[in-house]
Write a protein that holds these residues in place. Sequence first.
Motif, mmCIF file in Angstrom:
data_model
loop_
_atom_site.group_PDB
_atom_site.id
_atom_site.type_symbol
_atom_site.label_atom_id
_atom_site.label_comp_id
_atom_site.label_asym_id
_atom_site.label_seq_id
_atom_site.Cartn_x
_atom_site.Cartn_y
_atom_site.Cartn_z
ATOM 1 N N GLU A 150 5.929 8.569 -11.420
ATOM 2 C CA GLU A 150 5.655 9.764 -12.231
ATOM 3 C C GLU A 150 4.307 9.614 -12.932
ATOM 4 O OE1 GLU A 150 7.288 11.929 -16.315
ATOM 5 O OE2 GLU A 150 8.700 10.728 -15.129
ATOM 6 N N ALA A 151 4.025 8.415 -13.439
ATOM 7 C CA ALA A 151 2.743 8.166 -14.100
ATOM 8 C C ALA A 151 1.593 8.241 -13.101
ATOM 9 C CB ALA A 151 2.769 6.795 -14.779
ATOM 10 N N PRO B 43 -5.046 6.471 -8.360
ATOM 11 C CA PRO B 43 -4.229 6.175 -9.542
ATOM 12 C C PRO B 43 -3.853 4.713 -9.713
ATOM 13 C CG PRO B 43 -3.540 8.245 -8.606
ATOM 14 C CD PRO B 43 -4.551 7.662 -7.647
ATOM 15 N N VAL B 44 -3.591 3.997 -8.625
ATOM 16 C CA VAL B 44 -3.358 2.556 -8.742
ATOM 17 C C VAL B 44 -4.222 1.842 -7.709
ATOM 18 C CG1 VAL B 44 -1.301 2.641 -7.242
ATOM 19 C CG2 VAL B 44 -1.675 0.677 -8.735
ATOM 20 N N SER B 45 -5.165 1.070 -8.180
ATOM 21 C CA SER B 45 -6.027 0.330 -7.263
ATOM 22 C C SER B 45 -5.600 -1.132 -7.209
ATOM 23 C CB SER B 45 -7.497 0.428 -7.690
ATOM 24 O OG SER B 45 -7.704 -0.181 -8.955
ATOM 25 N N TYR B 46 -5.640 -1.667 -6.023
ATOM 26 C CA TYR B 46 -5.534 -3.112 -5.789
ATOM 27 C C TYR B 46 -6.175 -3.370 -4.441
ATOM 28 C CZ TYR B 46 -1.278 -2.025 -2.991
ATOM 29 O OH TYR B 46 -0.384 -1.521 -2.083
ATOM 30 N N ALA B 47 -6.339 -4.611 -4.086
ATOM 31 C CA ALA B 47 -7.093 -4.941 -2.874
ATOM 32 C C ALA B 47 -6.221 -4.724 -1.642
ATOM 33 C CB ALA B 47 -7.606 -6.376 -2.945
ATOM 34 N N THR B 48 -6.110 -3.453 -1.219
ATOM 35 C CA THR B 48 -5.239 -3.099 -0.100
ATOM 36 C C THR B 48 -5.770 -3.581 1.243
ATOM 37 O OG1 THR B 48 -6.345 -0.955 0.067
ATOM 38 C CG2 THR B 48 -4.363 -1.060 -1.308
ATOM 39 N N GLY B 49 -7.042 -3.951 1.291
ATOM 40 C CA GLY B 49 -7.620 -4.467 2.530
ATOM 41 C C GLY B 49 -7.955 -5.938 2.426
ATOM 42 N N ASP B 50 -7.250 -6.639 1.535
ATOM 43 C CA ASP B 50 -7.513 -8.054 1.271
ATOM 44 C C ASP B 50 -6.180 -8.802 1.304
ATOM 45 O OD1 ASP B 50 -7.439 -10.127 -1.237
ATOM 46 O OD2 ASP B 50 -9.351 -10.244 -0.183
#
Length: 423
Positions: free
Chosen positions: A175-176, A188-195
């Motif tokens: 929801e957030a 909205p939420v970043s992280y190293a999706t290609g790492d």
Amino acid sequence: MNYVKSLLAAGAMSLVSLPAFAAQEVTWWDFLSGGDGVRMKALIERFNDEHPDITISGTTLEWGVPFYTKVRTSVAVGQGPDVMTYHLSRMPLGLEEEVLDTISEDDLAAAELSKEDFFPASIAAASDEKGALHAVPFDIHSIVLYVNKSYLEGSRFLDGDGNLTGIDNLEDFEEALALAKENGSSAPVSYATGDDGGTYRVFFTLLKQLGGELIVDGEVLPGDNMEKAAKAIEVMTRWHENGWQPEQAEYAASVALFTSGKSAFHMNGVWEVPTMVDMETKDTLGFDWGAVQIPNLMGTTATWADSHAFAIPAGTNMSPEKRKAVMTVIGWMEKNSLAWANAGHIPAYKPVANSDAFKEMEPNATYSSLAETAAYDPRSAIAGVASPVYDAAINIISPAMHGYMDPQQAAEQIKSELQSKLQ
């Protein structure tokens, strides 16, 4: 009488002419670069200044596989250091390769330490299956949830003091995320999706929060753990499909998405806290931020974690005096680990972690509760930093959450791929 005086005088002269007691030189290896390296070098310099009888001679080697390969080969030829930094996630492999000495109760006593001084999860990760200690934990470093509060203003997700609140399950978090996207966040939420590291740490956190286990007694994803792994990948896939997380983001790009104000949340290690603090100090961040323990999204409070620790290579055959000097070094580092906490870490040594000085250190103190529920990698030689488990994250999990594979198929492939490494 004169004869006695002559003997005493001669003895005195002999004593005066004796050389001064030689300082113990402790050979030290670490893999610490960047801010961690700067902080450790400062600690080493302080130790040397305060201990005229002990000198640390430090060398920094390349992080990851090169470091652990160097340790293995140096131990094989009897040319290892006296003490070295070590990731506790690599402990199982180190024990299998027989490169780690045992640290006894007497050793701890020489350092003025005891097992009870440390968080139980870190001591368990530093010990073998019989409970023998093979390293002394220095910190607990985990992923945390960084927050850009500007995307949540006026919502139920910020309390009266501007602190994150109201995220008690996956539905709340999503929801957030939806709200942040509605308010203009492009990721909205970043992280190293290609790492490999970023993908693995988020996956493992979700798996552990589901009550899952990656490897148990040499079996990968046994029983219903297969379904739990698929569920974790399904969640990460939904975040991608809804446009909530970046596509194939390398590590630096994932950090930049948050620091540039494009992400409402960022999942990354505590080691990025200095980046945020530095940008805030220089007034280049542009928004009010915070960092909290990863919320309980899936039913169990747990977060991927690892520890830097101090270990003694096997086969060093050092003298009792050298051994005592090494343990003096380790003990001093633990007692002075508040300076290390400036890098975002949580001290593994509880007297420092529980000190008033650390409790005033923010945001560390806010997320320090994760030390009690830290989830270390499986006790397996194929897990840990720069391991086949990390390879599976980039080769299987990342493609799956980007739509190239069904989550269930991905879980099955993880099992097949990793199980073959254990044969």
